[in-house]
Enzyme design. Structure first.
Site, PDB file in Angstrom:
ATOM      1  N   SER A 145       0.849  -1.198   0.000  1.00 57.87           N
ATOM      2  CA  SER A 145       0.000   0.000   0.000  1.00 57.87           C
ATOM      3  C   SER A 145       0.881   1.243   0.000  1.00 57.87           C
ATOM      4  O   SER A 145       1.984   1.227   0.565  1.00 57.87           O
ATOM      5  CB  SER A 145      -0.881   0.024   1.245  1.00 57.87           C
ATOM      6  OG  SER A 145      -1.521   1.279   1.365  1.00 57.87           O
ATOM      7  N   TYR A 158      -1.346  -0.346  10.191  1.00 56.01           N
ATOM      8  CA  TYR A 158      -1.519  -0.734   8.788  1.00 56.01           C
ATOM      9  C   TYR A 158      -0.279  -0.335   7.973  1.00 56.01           C
ATOM     10  O   TYR A 158       0.269  -1.154   7.216  1.00 56.01           O
ATOM     11  CB  TYR A 158      -2.778  -0.055   8.234  1.00 56.01           C
ATOM     12  CG  TYR A 158      -3.091  -0.389   6.793  1.00 56.01           C
ATOM     13  CD1 TYR A 158      -3.621  -1.623   6.443  1.00 56.01           C
ATOM     14  CD2 TYR A 158      -2.855   0.544   5.780  1.00 56.01           C
ATOM     15  CE1 TYR A 158      -3.910  -1.920   5.116  1.00 56.01           C
ATOM     16  CE2 TYR A 158      -3.142   0.253   4.454  1.00 56.01           C
ATOM     17  CZ  TYR A 158      -3.667  -0.978   4.128  1.00 56.01           C
ATOM     18  OH  TYR A 158      -3.950  -1.278   2.812  1.00 56.01           O
TER      19      TYR A 158
END
Ligand SMILES: NC(=O)c1ccc[n+]([C@@H]2O[C@H](COP(=O)([O-])OP(=O)(O)OC[C@H]3O[C@@H](n4cnc5c(N)ncnc54)[C@H](O)[C@@H]3O)[C@@H](O)[C@H]2O)c1
Length: 253
Positions: A145, A158
């Protein structure tokens, strides 16, 4: 002959991006095992894609937090298809992202869960798949990501998990490259996918596209196309890379 005919892929984690990958790989002639913790949706996706493409796509349940379950997932692909050429390590537990604040405020259980599924889970996928990928001189693509490197004020767990994914990918590319295995990671920008747009804060999509160099909303198929490219011979000299697919919102060297 289609470019991935006679090949077999495991897509570990369906949902928006994973199911788009399954579709794209099947369109390229690749047989696929789709694994997900949400079996009903995975089975429905597999059935629909198989019918639409005429290529065998099957689904099975697995839990990326459980070593024995990941082992069974990989074995299912090998037992059913007799080979394993490609792995798309894609699942992440996004259900806890809303409680992933900053490094002080976030409950450690949220941190642990995020690292467990998103990062340790990819390690499990790698460990079980690698002997088969060495045999096939195959390739693995990890979904990372952009949050790994943009430095967000929240979602610290995350972002850390996705930074770890990039490190894992570089290790795998280096360690198993000499044995013919390629590894790359993708860094998608914001992809709405199956999420409910009406649940997003007002003006969110406009803010996202304004940060891009092209005003195009990211779709799962944009990510899937890169996975298929990396698995094909067109990607034969690409390994060890983190590839941003984000409409140009990040520009990294
Ligand atoms: N959508 C985006 O904007 C975006 C941006 C950057 C990166 N990503 C990454 O892309 C990947 C796919 O995300 P998505 O947007 O398609 O989300 P999604 O929620 O649609 O897909 C994730 C899938 O993972 C599955 N999953 C969750 N926990 C699991 C577990 N323990 N075991 C097995 N499967 C499990 C879910 O059931 C779901 O089908 C993720 O790795 C995510 O971090 C997404």
């Amino acid at each position: 002959m289609k470019r991935l005919e006679n090949k077999v892929a495991l897509v570990a984690g369906g949902g928006s991006i994973g199911s788009a990958t399954v579709r794209r790989l099947a369109e390229d002639g690749c047989r696929v095992l789709l694994g997900d913790i949400a079996l009903d949706q995975a089975e429905a996706d597999a059935e629909e894609i198989s019918r639409a493409t005429g290529v065998e796509v099957i689904a099975t349940a697995y839990d990326q937090g459980d070593d024995a379950s990941v082992k069974r997932l990989v074995q299912t692909a090998v037992d059913h298809f007799g080979q394993l050429d490609f792995v798309h390590a894609n699942a992440a537990d996004l259900s806890v992202a809303g409680e992933d604040y900053d490094a002080v405020a976030t409950d450690l259980a949220i941190y642990d869960r995020t690292m467990d599924i998103n990062l340790r889970g990819f390690v499990l996928v790698t460990r079980h798949a690698m002997p088969h990928l060495v045999k096939s001189r195959g390739a693995i693509v990890y979904t990372g990501s952009g949050s790994a490197y943009i430095g967000e004020p929240t979602r610290f767990s995350y972002g850390m998990s996705k930074s770890g994914v990039n490190a894992l990918m570089r290790h795998v590319a280096t360690r198993w490259g000499p044995e013919g295995v390629r590894a790359n990671a993708l860094a998608p920008g914001f992809v709405l996918g199956r999420r409910d747009a009406s649940a997003l804060p007002e003006g969110f999509m406009e803010m996202v596209t304004a940060a891009q160099r092209i005003p195009v909303v990211g779709e799962p198929r944009h990510i899937a196309a890169m996975v298929a490219h990396l698995f094909s011979d067109d990607g034969a000299w690409i390994t060890g890379q983190v590839i941003a697919i984000d409409g140009g919102s990040t520009m990294r060297a």
